[in-house]
Structures are given as C-alpha cells and as structure tokens.
Write an enzyme that holds these catalytic residues in place. Sequence first.
Site, short mmCIF file in Angstrom:
data_model
loop_
_atom_site.label_atom_id
_atom_site.label_comp_id
_atom_site.label_asym_id
_atom_site.label_seq_id
_atom_site.Cartn_x
_atom_site.Cartn_y
_atom_site.Cartn_z
N SER A 557 0.88 -1.26 0.17
CA SER A 557 0.04 -0.13 -0.11
C SER A 557 0.73 1.23 0.06
O SER A 557 1.69 1.17 -1.01
CB SER A 557 -1.03 -0.14 1.17
OG SER A 557 -1.94 0.80 1.03
N HIS A 672 -8.14 -4.93 -0.62
CA HIS A 672 -7.01 -4.36 -0.34
C HIS A 672 -5.96 -5.09 0.24
O HIS A 672 -4.84 -5.12 0.23
CB HIS A 672 -7.26 -2.76 0.14
CG HIS A 672 -5.83 -2.25 0.32
ND1 HIS A 672 -5.03 -1.84 -1.09
CD2 HIS A 672 -5.38 -1.39 1.44
CE1 HIS A 672 -4.03 -0.78 -0.48
NE2 HIS A 672 -3.96 -0.95 0.87
#
Length: 698
Positions: A557, A672
């Site tokens: 991320s 995610h």
Amino acid sequence: MTDAPAQPPHDRTATDPHRWLEEVESGAALDWVTLRGTAAEDRLRAHHLFAPVHAGLREALEAADRIPLVSQVGDHLYGFWTDAEHPRGVWRRTSWESYRTEDPTWEVLVDVDALARDEDTPWVWQGASVLRPTHDRALVHLSRGGADAGTTRELDLTTGRWVPAPEGFAKAEAKGRLVWRDRDHVYLTSAADPTGATRSGYPRSARLWERGTAVEQAEVVHTVDKSDLGLFVEHDQHTGLTLLRRAIAFYAEETLVLGDDGPVRVPVPVSADASVHQKHVAVRLREDWTTSSVDRQETTWAQGSLLVAPLADVVAGRAEWVAVFVPDERSALVDLTWTASHLVTSALVDVRHTVRVHSPGPEGTWSSEDLTASLDVGLRTVSVSAVDAHTSDDLWLVTTGFLQPMELSVAHLGADASVTALVEPLKAAPARFDASGLEVSQHWATSADGTRVPYWQVGPAGLPLDGSTPTVLHGYGGFEHALTPAYDPIVGRAWLAHGHVHVVAGIRGGGEFGPRWHRAALGPERHRAYEDFVAVARDLVARGVTSVERLGCTGRSNGGLLVGNMLTGYPEDFGAVVCQVPLLDMERYHLLLAGASWMAEYGDPDDPEQWEWLRTYSPYQHLDPQRPTPPVYLATSTRDDRVHPGHARKMAALLEEHGRDVTYWENTEGGHGGASTAEQWATWHALAWTFLHERLAG
C-alpha cells in the site's frame, strides 16, 4: 551508491500508453494480467522452496490451536474463525465458562462458506453488530471478493435465520454501513445514496431508517459536501448518544452530537481525534492548541497530547481541559480505550510499549497509574481493549513480540482511582517456527538530515558480519502508523527459519514518535521517509549484516509507494524489491477509487506547485531509462477497490517496456488485503518470499 538524480519536468500533456490497464475488468486488461500471472506462478512454483514454504504457511494460517479472539456482548463471547474446513470462516459464540476451557463449545451463527456456496458468491466477512440490550438480532456485513464495498443483512439470533424484507434491514452493495439505533431503527450510510458519494467514493449522507418502510423514505439526518472525504455514524446503544463523524479530509474531522434539534458540533480542532464515552470527551491533538479557561487564562497544549473534559462542558464552550498524556521527544500516544470507570492509554517510549490507566476524580481532576511493569510488557507489543466499556473495568490484553507468540489475558482493574491490575491468563498460542538461536536487537541509523531512525533487527545470534546474510528490510512510513514488534509465522517460516535476517524500520511518516514524526514526511517533505529507509539499508550494509546484492525490501500500500521509490530512486542500494497493492502513479492517484482521500498525506497533483514535489516521488513518472533497476515483484488484487490495481499493472508494463526484470502477479479477489482465504494467503505470501529467496539467496 548514488541518490536519486534530478529529473526533468514530467510532460503532463503526453498520453499515457498504459492507461488502458486502469480498466479493471476489461477483457484486454485481464488477458494481460493472466499472461503475466501465469508466467510468474510457473516460474516461482518450480523453485524448490515454493512447495514447502506454501505448505508451511497454509498450515500456520489454518492451525486449529490459534487463539480464538472474541468480544463480549451480553452473556456471550462472539468471534470470527477460519480453518481448513471453513476457509471463508464462521461467526460463532460461546460462554465465558466454556471459553476459559482448552476446547470451548461454539454455537455457529453464520457459515460464510456455506452461504458462498448457496448463493454462488465469493463472500468475505466484514463484521457484525448485535442489537442491545435484547441481543436477539444482528446486522451482518459481507463483501463480495473482499472489496471495501459491502452488503448488510439482518440475522435473527434466536432462530438463526435471515430476517426477510420488508421486515428485515438490508443494505445493497456499496461503501457504507448500517448501524443500530434501536430495534426498529438503523442509521444508513451508503455511497449509493441518491445524494451521491463524495469525491473519494464514500457516503455523503446519513439516514434514519424505520423498520418496515422503504429505504427511499428514510429521513436524511445530515449530508456533507461532495468535496469531503465522507460521513460516518456511531451510536452508543447504552447511552443513546449518536455521533456523526464528518471527515473533511484524512486528518480533518468534525464530530457532531445528534440531538432533537439536529447535529451540534463538538468544538475541538478539526485536526484532532475526539473520543466520546459516557460523560467525557478525550481529544488527541495532532497540532498545538491554545484554549481559554472560564477565567480567561490561556493554555497551549502540545501536539500529541491527550486532553479530557466533560462532554456537556465541551459542547457548552466552558470546558476545563486536563492533560492525561503529554509526549516528549522519545514518546508518542498509540491508542486509548475506555472502561466503565477509566481511560486506558498505550504509548511508545523509544518504540517500546507502555500502558497507563487514568481515573477521574473530584472537581474535574484525573489521576494516572503506570501498569507497564505489572502487565510484563517487556519488548513486546501490547494491545488493550475494553471487555465491556459500559459495565466492566476488565481489559482484553494481547501481547506479541518478534519471537514471542501471541498471548491473551484479561486484566481486571479496580473501579476506584487506586487501580490494581489482576491479570488472568486465558490463551497462549504455540510457536509456529523454531526461534532457537534467533535474537532481536534495536538499532539506529542516521538519515540524510542527521535524524536518528530506529529499526528492529531479527536474525541469528552471532551473525557473521561479513555481508553474506540474505536480509529483507520492511517499512511503511505513512498515515502516522507505527511498526512495532509482532509475531509473524509467515516471516518466521518463510525467511527466519532459513537463517536469514528480517528488519523493520520506523521511518518518518509513521507514528513511532507521534504527530511530529508523521508530519516530518508529509507533502513536500515526503522524501524524508525515503531518505530514512535507505539510511537503514546502508547502515545494514555498513555494519556487515548484509550486502547490496543480498538486501531486499518489502512494502504494501503506502509501503508499496515507499519501495517503489527505492526501485526508481535508490536502485543501487537493493538486490530485489517486493511491491504489493501499491500506489505508484502519483499523477493520477487522486482520480482512482479512494485516492482523493489521501491528498492530505501526499498533495494534490492538480495544483502545479504541489505537483512539483509529487513528481519527485512518483515512481511511475520517475523511472530513469538510463539507470538500472533491481529485480522487482509486483502484486495486487483485481478486487482492490481502495488502491487501484492500475498502479501495479501500469508500473509492470512500463518496466517491461524498458526491458527490466519484473515479475507480476494479481489475485482475482481479496480486496486491498490481497487475499480472502488461507489458501489464497499462503499463495500470496509464498510467491513473494520465493521470489526473495530466488533473487537474494541464490
């Protein structure tokens, strides 16, 4: 070793030849993904370590003797559990008496695997909330394939059946939530609301929805601007207090108390975090704040402080604030939790955990007691949370260290100001890898501007300091998130068990030293995070722990953006890079999915002045065709609706275009997080760690 050279201005008028890869589920894009993913799997699965690493990771992830973490609601303890028979998991409950035994008896409430089979949908658990005080209904939140956008349906806990429409509450797929107000009313937030979503893709409006009525008839109680990040609702079923959180930006928020006459703002800085519990407000400051008392005496409170005051006084504008935590250069507040009688804080001192209990006294006074020694924290990370914040002063206590498996206890606190913690051990996870001969040490590197940067090193004791040991450096450096010691069987089995070294860096941008450490790498100062990270890399080489050709780095991320900058800005300092679910195209990140919500962290690419600094750390625009890059493994998820998979796809295509050594793999679900089941997680991690063995260990 050289630093990143100055780059010529990026031509923003040029056409991006890889933009088509942003079309997440287009046939052409998925064909491109499949071709590269198949090639990556074929090569890495053929490596002699892949099969044993994958098997070991799956075994650890599905182990039946993991600690079943729970939360208390009424007389039951509720928890979510996955194992080999239930890869998508079950939501279940038990009693305290049973939970204290080695083999508790569980009542299964929701079997996600069975539901996924019955409905032919890859459901992923997002949580559940139980109606109080009757405890006979629950709102169950599920996501398709692990995306942030989810659905909600109502479950009757007495019959075990879903409550059908129109009687039952149900939310269609979208970002947002249903929140209980009472048995016949819920608060609804949805990005699919007729008022629309915010620019960041989150709900703009909150509605009060009555049971048995059409959702279109639900009353709008508040709406925020489209330019805001979003609107979120909290309701305390014990006190009846409803809070609206108007997120203006990532670090700017208004807290509003919803009353009969509408929302009333809690007058604290928008940069602060406000926590409301029963009669009190606790405010954590990100910036210095000057207040005036009723006698007009001004006090300036330092950023990172935690202040408390009665809620009624705060709303009325007559608060007399009391500081229960004030940081210094070595310390930072990490978290807080309320019990029925106390406010409990955990903090870091030189990136080591401490725990204190704060108790209200007469005439607005507060007392504090340090529990660190009695809780035997040591060098471990400790997490505390209330067992029941309204009816009990008990705390869940979870401890973990790099080489110490998780332990779960209950700390029983006294109700009065003279707190004594009686710790009741409940569960202890067994070791998942052989830690004999391994040691943990803390070190400090010196960054380009002279700042001392902490890092943890885990590896063999008596390590030969000849640069021969394969080493992986991990970092994040963003959003005030601190990296602290944690037991990770994946790192242990895939890397440490082979005699290698794992390093965790506490670089600026994170929360290791509070808001000042975070703010030191915001916007135009972002390069400080990357200078810190490469300083740790160079310190490892200088100390002889490893060498450049045996040093890899990993990040996810925002950490993917970090290691993307190592790839393009400091390629001579690393032998391999693993970059997962990353941000990489900082010219367009704010236009993709939730990207606009992070402009407070990075900047606005549409502002020419801000683009001048953004382009310096945008890996997709910063690749120098004349400068070699180390081998890189890029991974993302098709179902990631937070950080767009186009970032990783386009970077892989750009690297291929320039003939670089790039391995690309994409999971078809997982959101995610990257994966949804133990099997998927084992594959996700085994591919990356096999790549690191392949490139660093030979």
